[in-house]
Scaffold this motif. Structure first.
Motif, mmCIF file in Angstrom:
data_model
loop_
_atom_site.group_PDB
_atom_site.id
_atom_site.type_symbol
_atom_site.label_atom_id
_atom_site.label_comp_id
_atom_site.label_asym_id
_atom_site.label_seq_id
_atom_site.Cartn_x
_atom_site.Cartn_y
_atom_site.Cartn_z
ATOM 1 N N GLU A 99 0.838 -1.206 0.000
ATOM 2 C CA GLU A 99 0.000 0.000 0.000
ATOM 3 C C GLU A 99 0.874 1.257 0.000
ATOM 4 O OE1 GLU A 99 -3.334 2.064 2.854
ATOM 5 O OE2 GLU A 99 -3.217 -0.121 2.809
ATOM 6 N N THR A 100 1.929 1.252 0.803
ATOM 7 C CA THR A 100 2.845 2.392 0.865
ATOM 8 C C THR A 100 3.529 2.615 -0.478
ATOM 9 O OG1 THR A 100 3.229 2.056 3.223
ATOM 10 C CG2 THR A 100 4.899 3.312 2.022
ATOM 11 N N LEU A 101 3.980 1.540 -1.104
ATOM 12 C CA LEU A 101 4.626 1.656 -2.414
ATOM 13 C C LEU A 101 3.667 2.229 -3.454
ATOM 14 C CD1 LEU A 101 6.557 -1.727 -2.473
ATOM 15 C CD2 LEU A 101 7.581 0.564 -2.422
ATOM 16 N N LYS A 102 2.423 1.775 -3.437
ATOM 17 C CA LYS A 102 1.437 2.268 -4.405
ATOM 18 C C LYS A 102 1.117 3.742 -4.176
ATOM 19 C CE LYS A 102 -0.696 -2.079 -5.707
ATOM 20 N NZ LYS A 102 -1.944 -2.833 -5.819
ATOM 21 N N ALA A 151 3.180 5.931 -2.846
ATOM 22 C CA ALA A 151 4.373 6.661 -3.280
ATOM 23 C C ALA A 151 4.377 6.799 -4.798
ATOM 24 C CB ALA A 151 5.633 5.944 -2.804
ATOM 25 N N ARG A 152 4.009 5.726 -5.502
ATOM 26 C CA ARG A 152 3.962 5.766 -6.961
ATOM 27 C C ARG A 152 2.935 6.790 -7.445
ATOM 28 N NH1 ARG A 152 1.719 4.503 -11.583
ATOM 29 N NH2 ARG A 152 2.970 3.571 -13.238
ATOM 30 N N ASP A 153 1.762 6.775 -6.828
ATOM 31 C CA ASP A 153 0.717 7.743 -7.209
ATOM 32 C C ASP A 153 1.215 9.175 -7.026
ATOM 33 O OD1 ASP A 153 -0.999 5.668 -7.821
ATOM 34 O OD2 ASP A 153 -2.141 5.813 -5.936
ATOM 35 N N ARG A 154 1.910 9.421 -5.928
ATOM 36 C CA ARG A 154 2.438 10.761 -5.660
ATOM 37 C C ARG A 154 3.460 11.163 -6.716
ATOM 38 N NH1 ARG A 154 3.721 14.714 -1.751
ATOM 39 N NH2 ARG A 154 4.563 16.301 -3.106
ATOM 40 N N MET A 155 4.317 10.238 -7.096
ATOM 41 C CA MET A 155 5.342 10.533 -8.090
ATOM 42 C C MET A 155 4.731 10.768 -9.474
ATOM 43 S SD MET A 155 8.174 10.833 -6.557
ATOM 44 C CE MET A 155 7.165 11.577 -5.266
ATOM 45 N N VAL A 156 3.652 10.063 -9.786
ATOM 46 C CA VAL A 156 2.953 10.300 -11.059
ATOM 47 C C VAL A 156 2.403 11.727 -11.081
ATOM 48 C CG1 VAL A 156 0.929 9.663 -12.440
ATOM 49 C CG2 VAL A 156 2.454 7.888 -11.555
ATOM 50 N N GLU A 157 1.871 12.188 -9.953
ATOM 51 C CA GLU A 157 1.381 13.568 -9.868
ATOM 52 C C GLU A 157 2.524 14.558 -10.086
ATOM 53 O OE1 GLU A 157 -0.673 14.151 -6.179
ATOM 54 O OE2 GLU A 157 -2.055 12.503 -6.562
ATOM 55 N N ASP A 158 3.671 14.281 -9.464
ATOM 56 C CA ASP A 158 4.838 15.154 -9.645
ATOM 57 C C ASP A 158 5.293 15.163 -11.098
ATOM 58 O OD1 ASP A 158 4.813 15.776 -6.980
ATOM 59 O OD2 ASP A 158 6.639 14.655 -6.477
ATOM 60 N N ARG A 159 5.321 13.988 -11.730
ATOM 61 C CA ARG A 159 5.725 13.891 -13.131
ATOM 62 C C ARG A 159 4.786 14.708 -14.015
ATOM 63 N NH1 ARG A 159 4.854 8.256 -15.776
ATOM 64 N NH2 ARG A 159 2.761 9.069 -15.573
ATOM 65 N N VAL A 187 12.068 11.763 -11.957
ATOM 66 C CA VAL A 187 10.838 11.224 -11.377
ATOM 67 C C VAL A 187 10.401 9.964 -12.125
ATOM 68 C CG1 VAL A 187 8.394 11.710 -10.952
ATOM 69 C CG2 VAL A 187 10.097 13.439 -10.425
ATOM 70 N N GLN A 188 10.554 9.954 -13.447
ATOM 71 C CA GLN A 188 10.180 8.768 -14.225
ATOM 72 C C GLN A 188 11.019 7.567 -13.807
ATOM 73 O OE1 GLN A 188 7.598 8.276 -16.180
ATOM 74 N NE2 GLN A 188 8.182 6.169 -16.546
ATOM 75 N N ALA A 189 12.299 7.771 -13.571
ATOM 76 C CA ALA A 189 13.163 6.676 -13.109
ATOM 77 C C ALA A 189 12.689 6.164 -11.751
ATOM 78 C CB ALA A 189 14.610 7.138 -13.033
ATOM 79 N N LEU A 190 12.262 7.062 -10.894
ATOM 80 C CA LEU A 190 11.746 6.667 -9.587
ATOM 81 C C LEU A 190 10.442 5.882 -9.725
ATOM 82 C CD1 LEU A 190 11.840 6.646 -6.544
ATOM 83 C CD2 LEU A 190 10.949 8.982 -6.553
ATOM 84 N N ALA A 234 9.507 -2.490 -7.486
ATOM 85 C CA ALA A 234 9.306 -2.847 -6.080
ATOM 86 C C ALA A 234 7.897 -3.400 -5.854
ATOM 87 C CB ALA A 234 9.558 -1.636 -5.179
ATOM 88 N N ILE A 235 6.912 -2.799 -6.496
ATOM 89 C CA ILE A 235 5.524 -3.279 -6.381
ATOM 90 C C ILE A 235 5.413 -4.680 -6.974
ATOM 91 C CG2 ILE A 235 3.171 -2.913 -7.253
ATOM 92 C CD1 ILE A 235 3.793 0.168 -6.948
ATOM 93 N N SER A 236 6.027 -4.881 -8.130
ATOM 94 C CA SER A 236 6.011 -6.216 -8.747
ATOM 95 C C SER A 236 6.661 -7.257 -7.847
ATOM 96 C CB SER A 236 6.710 -6.187 -10.107
ATOM 97 O OG SER A 236 5.984 -5.435 -11.015
ATOM 98 N N ALA A 237 7.782 -6.890 -7.264
ATOM 99 C CA ALA A 237 8.487 -7.808 -6.366
ATOM 100 C C ALA A 237 7.638 -8.119 -5.136
ATOM 101 C CB ALA A 237 9.834 -7.213 -5.951
#
Length: 66
Positions: free
Chosen positions: A6-9, A11-19, A45-48, A55-58
């Protein structure tokens, strides 16, 4: 869903907003200084986002194995 996943997801959502914010600057009328900074941040940000995807896949793979 595990707390880690949940935390990883989130974080990803936040980074998509930043991108998206940096993409808007790139799409705006050209301003060299702003465009250079936005381009650099967009790539960073895209690399992140891609690292978070891995990490989510793992985490999903680890959960499936249990």
């Amino acid at each position: 869903m595990s707390e880690r996943l949940e935390t990883l997801k989130k974080a990803r959502d936040r980074m998509v907003e930043d991108r998206d914010t940096h993409a808007k600057v790139l799409a705006a009328p050209f301003d060299r200084d702003k465009a250079e900074r936005a381009r650099s941040k967009f790539v960073e940000v895209q690399a992140l986002i891609e690292a978070l995807d891995r990490a989510i896949s793992a985490e999903n793979f680890g959960s499936a194995r249990n």
